[in-house]
Structures are given as C-alpha cells and as structure tokens.
Scaffold this active site. Structure first.
Site, mmCIF file in Angstrom:
data_model
loop_
_atom_site.group_PDB
_atom_site.id
_atom_site.type_symbol
_atom_site.label_atom_id
_atom_site.label_comp_id
_atom_site.label_asym_id
_atom_site.label_seq_id
_atom_site.Cartn_x
_atom_site.Cartn_y
_atom_site.Cartn_z
ATOM 1 C CG HIS A 176 -2.125 -0.935 0.981
ATOM 2 N ND1 HIS A 176 -3.394 -0.510 0.665
ATOM 3 C CD2 HIS A 176 -2.186 -2.291 1.007
ATOM 4 C CE1 HIS A 176 -4.204 -1.571 0.546
ATOM 5 N NE2 HIS A 176 -3.480 -2.671 0.731
ATOM 6 C CB THR A 177 4.369 1.989 -0.631
ATOM 7 O OG1 THR A 177 4.612 0.895 -1.503
ATOM 8 C CG2 THR A 177 4.753 1.605 0.781
ATOM 9 N N GLY A 205 -8.646 -14.165 -8.212
ATOM 10 C CA GLY A 205 -8.865 -13.807 -6.806
ATOM 11 C C GLY A 205 -7.762 -14.278 -5.876
ATOM 12 C CB SER A 222 -2.261 -8.331 -10.469
ATOM 13 O OG SER A 222 -2.241 -7.508 -9.364
ATOM 14 C CB SER A 260 -8.106 -7.251 -12.647
ATOM 15 O OG SER A 260 -7.342 -6.679 -11.622
ATOM 16 C CG ASP A 302 -1.909 -4.523 -8.966
ATOM 17 O OD1 ASP A 302 -0.994 -4.571 -8.131
ATOM 18 O OD2 ASP A 302 -3.116 -4.512 -8.652
ATOM 19 C CE1 TYR A 352 -5.350 -1.414 -2.602
ATOM 20 C CE2 TYR A 352 -6.663 0.449 -3.358
ATOM 21 C CZ TYR A 352 -5.457 -0.225 -3.315
ATOM 22 O OH TYR A 352 -4.357 0.274 -3.966
HETATM 23 C C1 GLA Z 1 -3.461 -3.963 -4.882
HETATM 24 C C2 GLA Z 1 -3.574 -2.672 -5.670
HETATM 25 C C3 GLA Z 1 -2.195 -2.015 -5.820
HETATM 26 C C4 GLA Z 1 -1.487 -1.853 -4.485
HETATM 27 C C5 GLA Z 1 -1.549 -3.158 -3.690
HETATM 28 C C6 GLA Z 1 -1.074 -2.992 -2.273
HETATM 29 O O1 GLA Z 1 -2.714 -4.897 -5.581
HETATM 30 O O2 GLA Z 1 -4.133 -2.918 -6.924
HETATM 31 O O3 GLA Z 1 -2.333 -0.761 -6.467
HETATM 32 O O4 GLA Z 1 -2.013 -0.775 -3.762
HETATM 33 O O5 GLA Z 1 -2.863 -3.694 -3.629
HETATM 34 O O6 GLA Z 1 0.257 -2.630 -2.227
#
Ligand code: GLA
Length: 389
Positions: A38-39, A125, A129, A131, A175, A224
């Site tokens: 989450h950076t 899921g 990633s 998506s 992602d 999120y």
């Molecule tokens: C998901 C989001 C990303 C990122 C991560 C956490 O994958 O799509 O943008 O924020 O969570 O680091």
C-alpha cells in the site's frame, strides 16, 4: 518465454469461435508484490515482479461498431458498442476490457469494433493481479490494432483508470507497472512519486512460493478504498503539523510519525504508520539486495507482514497462519501478504533448491489446520507484457 500450450489453445478457440485468425496477440503477466505494501498510492516505493503466469489477448478489427469479447476459459461471449462503453453489473471481467478500450479511445481513434478473446492461467482472486494482466494484454493488443501510441506509464494509467471507473477499486499503479516492466530473473523497483522503475537482479538463488489461502480477496468490497482514505487523512494531518511540505505519506518519516501522531484518531494513525514503515523497509531492502543479503531481505518481508497484521489491519487469519508457519520452516527466508490483503495469497522467499520441501510443509500445515491445503505455485520473476505476433 510464453506458455505455448495456452497460446495454442487460444489460437484454436479463437479460430473455432470466430471463423478466422486474430490480427494481433498480446501477453501480459500477473505480478507479485515482494516488499512495499500500500505504498504505491502513497507515492512510495515497491519491490515487485512480473510472474510466470499471465493472460493472452487475441483480437481482430470488426466491421461496424460492435465489439465481441469472449472469455476463453468460459467460452462466454459478451458484446458492446465501441462508441458507447458502459460498465456492466454481470460478467465483471468485461469491465477491465471495456475500461481499457475507453482509456485508449481518449488517446487515439477507435473507429470500429473488434472480435477479441482472452485466455490465461492466473488463478483468479488469488492476489496475483489477474485483472491488471487482462488490462495490460487488452491495452497492448488494442493499441496495436487501432494504431494508438501509448507509452508504458500511460498504458498503466489507463488500466488503473479502468479499475477505478469500471471495477470500483481505487488502486494505485503497482499491478499495471509490474506487469509491463517485469524482466526475467529480476525484481522491479518502482518509485511511485516519479513512476520511474528499474530492474534489480536477485540472482539465481531466489524464487518465490505464492500460497493461495483461498480466502476471500475483497478489494472491490470497499475495504481497500477505506484504507486509502485513512492514509490520505493521515497525510493531510502531517501536512499541517510538519514544517516541510507533505504531499503524501512518502514525505513523512517514522520518527516524525511517532512524535506527531497523537492528535490523530488511533485507527488513522496506525494505518498511516504502515506505508511509512514499508517505504523505509524497501529502501533498506535495496541495500541488502545489493550486498546479496537474502536472509536480511527476507527478514524485512516478515516485518512487513507484521506491520500489515498489527498496524494496517489488511491481513486475515489464514495469511497470518501461512506467514507464522513459514517462519518456522528452515529454507523459508521471508514471507508476507502480497497485494491488497484481506485474503488471497502470501508470498514466500525461498532458494529454488528448497522450494519443493517448503511448499510441501506449508501445504500440510495448512491442511491440518483448515481441512484443505493452500494452493502453492512456484513463481519466478519473468518478462513483462509484450506483443506476441
Ligand atoms: C493492490 C492494488 C495495488 C497496491 C496493492 C497494495 O494490488 O491494486 O495498487 O495498492 O494492492 O500494495
């Protein structure tokens, strides 16, 4: 190296379904987030990698404005008008394609529809990633098809906008950038303030295990987005109390946080501490990798998970169990949740020679506790998205 079995299956299915061959085929991998949670939307740093699982997208221009889109695993077709794209409540996968096409249309001319099909092998899921892989494979294929020029960062932003506007998740750029910028055998280190990325070699003694806990991965359920809001509130507070400019949590140090957190609601304060600490860990991790200190780097992964669990609250029981179990298994150098959190997968750092034994130990411990094994995939950092033909 592309997965020829899936590529061939897509080619066959495309021809059988549409009656002709595609004009373009692209491939985009999923990603693992290795350090820096989450950076990205806090304009900080992340180590990630494109993975050896991904999605192919095949397409051909169609006469008229209709886009026919087939999910190759389900062989389900949806259609929509290229000139009036709207998000759909059913068959959520189409929204990633629609959002990406809408973004491309803002950068060039989409003068007709297309016949498209996608197929891949990223477990859905699972926090890998799928998506973003769909957006980036769609983006590369359709940009080529319509002759629209977009650089990688612009394409990543198109994918991110598709997530925001069409799937309801206010994600950062991690992602999409990881899917585009990956290189074989290398991590991607990205500075999300400047959106500059660089490959970082990690040597041959490294691979990752992705342990899918099969627990719910609830990014679009709003959890999120709430964390993102808490981080923004926290940054706003520090913007008022610190004397230097604070645009985002990237500009706040742990030392400053400790002094000035008092006036914040407890939850907002603890949320903010997570990305701040993660930034510091990524920068330290870069130094450790340079020295070849994989154990030290793995230790930072464990610390990162602890910060998710205690401060950010985006872990869950199953992920905590995998990470705590990994800590006890010789050969597991580090482990943490990867991606948004709230379920999905934990990523474990191992030497390839230990991959099988560590995977078996994790599966068996998980099975004894939850009655079913976690699904473990061996991940090797791989080449990023590209056109195939
Ligand atoms: C998901 C989001 C990303 C990122 C991560 C956490 O994958 O799509 O943008 O924020 O969570 O680091």
């Amino acid at each position: 190296m592309i997965n020829e079995t899936i590529y061939n299956e897509l080619m066959q299915k495309y021809k059988d379904h549409f009656g002709f061959q595609p004009e373009v085929v692209s491939y985009a991998p999923g990603r693992i987030e290795v350090l820096g949670n989450h950076t990205d939307y806090n304009e900080g740093y992340v180590f990630s990698a494109a993975i050896n699982f991904g999605t192919f997208f095949a397409a051909r221009k169609a006469e008229g404005g209709t886009c026919r889109l087939v999910a190759g695993d389900l062989m389900k077709e949806v259609s929509f008008d290229a000139g009036s794209i709207e998000a759909s409540d059913s068959d959520g996968w189409q929204n990633y394609v629609k959002g990406t096409l809408a973004g491309l249309a803002e950068n060039g001319t989409v003068d007709c529809g297309f016949d498209g099909m996608f197929l891949g092998n990223i477990p859905l899921g699972s926090g890998l990633s799928s998506s973003a892989a769909l957006e980036m494979s769609t983006g590369l294929a359709l940009a080529k098809l319509y002759g629209i020029t977009v650089d990688p960062v612009a394409l990543a932003k198109i994918g991110q906008k598709a997530e925001h506007d069409y799937a309801g998740c206010n994600c950062g750029l991690l992602d999409q950038i990881s899917s585009l910028a990956g290189e074989s055998g290398k991590l991607v280190k990205t500075d999300f303030r400047t959106v500059e990325f660089e490959p970082v070699a990690i040597g041959d003694d490294v691979c990752f295990l992705m342990c899918n806990t099969l627990s719910k991965h609830a990014l679009v359920d709003g959890a999120y987005n709430k964390l993102r809001v808490a981080c923004e509130q926290c940054a706003e507070h520090f913007g008022k109390v610190l004397t230097h400019p604070v645009k985002s949590l990237r500009d706040v140090s742990m030392a400053e946080w400790a002094i000035y957190k008092q006036d914040l609601p407890e939850r907002v304060a603890s949320c903010g501490a997570h990305p701040i600490g993660e930034d510091e860990r990524v920068l330290l991790g870069a130094e450790l990798l340079e020295k070849g200190d994989l154990e030290g780097f793995g230790g930072l992964m464990f610390d990162s998970h602890e910060s998710s669990r205690v401060l950010f609250g985006n872990s869950c029981e199953e992920l905590d169990f995998v990470v705590a179990t990994a800590k006890k298994i010789p050969g597991a150098l580090g482990a943490r949740l990867s991606g948004g959190g709230f379920g999905g997968s934990a990523v474990v750092l191992v030497n390839p020679r230990d991959a099988e034994t560590v995977a078996a130990a994790l599966e068996s411990a998980f099975s004894s506790k939850y009655g079913h094994p976690c699904e473990v995939s061996v991940i090797t950092p791989s080449q990023g998205a590209h056109l195939v033909s």
